[in-house]
Design an enzyme around this catalytic site. Structure first.
Site, PDB file in Angstrom:
ATOM      1  N   LYS A  78     -16.336  67.837   3.787  1.00 53.63           N
ATOM      2  CA  LYS A  78     -15.778  66.705   3.303  1.00 53.63           C
ATOM      3  C   LYS A  78     -15.742  66.600   1.957  1.00 53.63           C
ATOM      4  O   LYS A  78     -15.194  65.526   1.452  1.00 53.63           O
ATOM      5  CB  LYS A  78     -16.599  65.422   3.856  1.00 53.63           C
ATOM      6  CG  LYS A  78     -16.610  64.978   5.225  1.00 53.63           C
ATOM      7  CD  LYS A  78     -16.812  63.960   5.871  1.00 53.63           C
ATOM      8  CE  LYS A  78     -18.057  63.179   5.276  1.00 53.63           C
ATOM      9  NZ  LYS A  78     -18.421  61.938   5.846  1.00 53.63           N
TER      10      LYS A  78
ATOM     11  N   LYS B  50     -17.659  66.082  -0.312  1.00 55.62           N
ATOM     12  CA  LYS B  50     -18.726  64.846  -0.792  1.00 55.62           C
ATOM     13  C   LYS B  50     -19.955  65.549  -1.269  1.00 55.62           C
ATOM     14  O   LYS B  50     -20.567  66.413  -0.382  1.00 55.62           O
ATOM     15  CB  LYS B  50     -18.661  63.961   0.468  1.00 55.62           C
ATOM     16  CG  LYS B  50     -17.508  62.869   0.379  1.00 55.62           C
ATOM     17  CD  LYS B  50     -17.991  62.025   1.072  1.00 55.62           C
ATOM     18  CE  LYS B  50     -17.158  60.555   1.081  1.00 55.62           C
ATOM     19  NZ  LYS B  50     -17.696  59.146   1.675  1.00 55.62           N
TER      20      LYS B  50
HETATM   21  N1  C2G Z   1     -16.657  51.474   3.963  1.00 55.49           N
HETATM   22  C1  C2G Z   1     -15.994  50.107   4.063  1.00 55.49           C
HETATM   23  N2  C2G Z   1     -15.944  49.761   2.440  1.00 55.49           N
HETATM   24  C2  C2G Z   1     -15.943  50.269   1.542  1.00 55.49           C
HETATM   25  C3  C2G Z   1     -16.911  51.707   1.704  1.00 55.49           C
HETATM   26  C4  C2G Z   1     -16.650  52.302   2.765  1.00 55.49           C
HETATM   27  O1  C2G Z   1     -15.696  49.549   4.959  1.00 55.49           O
HETATM   28  N3  C2G Z   1     -15.975  49.594   0.313  1.00 55.49           N
HETATM   29  C5  C2G Z   1     -16.522  52.121   5.454  1.00 55.49           C
HETATM   30  C6  C2G Z   1     -15.845  53.381   5.308  1.00 55.49           C
HETATM   31  O2  C2G Z   1     -14.410  53.071   5.863  1.00 55.49           O
HETATM   32  C7  C2G Z   1     -16.460  54.190   6.704  1.00 55.49           C
HETATM   33  C8  C2G Z   1     -17.809  53.707   6.275  1.00 55.49           C
HETATM   34  O3  C2G Z   1     -17.868  52.650   5.480  1.00 55.49           O
HETATM   35  O4  C2G Z   1     -16.013  53.483   7.978  1.00 55.49           O
HETATM   36  C9  C2G Z   1     -18.639  54.648   5.904  1.00 55.49           C
HETATM   37  O5  C2G Z   1     -18.141  55.158   4.775  1.00 55.49           O
HETATM   38  P1  C2G Z   1     -18.245  56.785   4.097  1.00 55.49           P
HETATM   39  O6  C2G Z   1     -19.695  56.905   4.007  1.00 55.49           O
HETATM   40  O7  C2G Z   1     -17.636  56.724   2.872  1.00 55.49           O
HETATM   41  O8  C2G Z   1     -17.639  57.624   5.264  1.00 55.49           O
HETATM   42  P2  C2G Z   1     -16.774  58.633   5.081  1.00 55.49           P
HETATM   43  O9  C2G Z   1     -17.096  59.629   4.128  1.00 55.49           O
HETATM   44  O10 C2G Z   1     -15.301  58.014   5.149  1.00 55.49           O
HETATM   45  O11 C2G Z   1     -16.889  59.576   6.370  1.00 55.49           O
HETATM   46  O12 C2G Z   1     -16.054  61.583  10.633  1.00 55.49           O
HETATM   47  C10 C2G Z   1     -15.715  60.542   9.655  1.00 55.49           C
HETATM   48  C11 C2G Z   1     -16.443  60.552   8.291  1.00 55.49           C
HETATM   49  O13 C2G Z   1     -17.797  61.102   8.622  1.00 55.49           O
HETATM   50  C12 C2G Z   1     -16.267  59.431   7.721  1.00 55.49           C
END
Ligand code: C2G
Length: 131
Positions: free
Chosen positions: A44, A46
């Protein structure tokens, strides 16, 4: 028993994550978090500050989370939904539309993201502060 499932890296857990987990859990009775492994984070593009194990410990301490399992790739969602009998799949709306293929297997809900907070921003701020 309504089972909810959600996915993410959840690094440096913050109130935006908690707000998502709280709303996801409120849609059912049991929340499964599929947590990105360190290897999948690389896929990803990340890098997380905390390892998978550390992020898992933190999430398991969250009152809204009932189970934490690993996310290894993009392809496991259909299997997960079936294996864990998820009734509802939830993601923040930055993913809106990306997982509609799951509508065949469960309800798909995209929740509004919490504005102005993200792990990357927090990590950048802390790095500047230390330098
Ligand atoms: N999130 C949120 N508000 C934020 C930051 C994050 O609602 N200010 C939500 C994201 O939309 C996601 C969850 O928290 O639903 C986890 O965020 P991340 O760890 O950034 O997830 P991500 O890297 O988008 O991984 O297969 C799907 C991926 O693994 C999603």
């Amino acid at each position: 028993m309504k089972r909810v499932i959600t996915y993410g890296t959840f690094d440096v857990l913050h109130y935006g994550h908690i707000n998502l987990l709280k709303r996801a859990r409120a849609l059912g009775d049991y929340l499964i978090v599929v947590l990105s492994s360190d290897e999948f984070n690389k896929v990803k593009n990340k890098t997380s500050y905390y390892t998978y194990e550390q992020r898992k410990i933190i999430l398991e301490a969250c009152r809204y989370v009932d189970l934490v399992i690993p996310e290894y790739d993009w392809e496991q969602k259909v299997d997960d939904v079936q294996k864990y009998q998820a009734d509802i799949f939830v993601m923040g709306d930055d993913w809106k539309g990306q997982f509609d293929f799951l509508k065949e297997y469960c309800e798909v809900v995209y929740l509004p993201r919490t504005p102005d907070v993200c792990s990357t921003k927090t990590k950048k701020y802390l790095k500047q502060k230390d330098s």
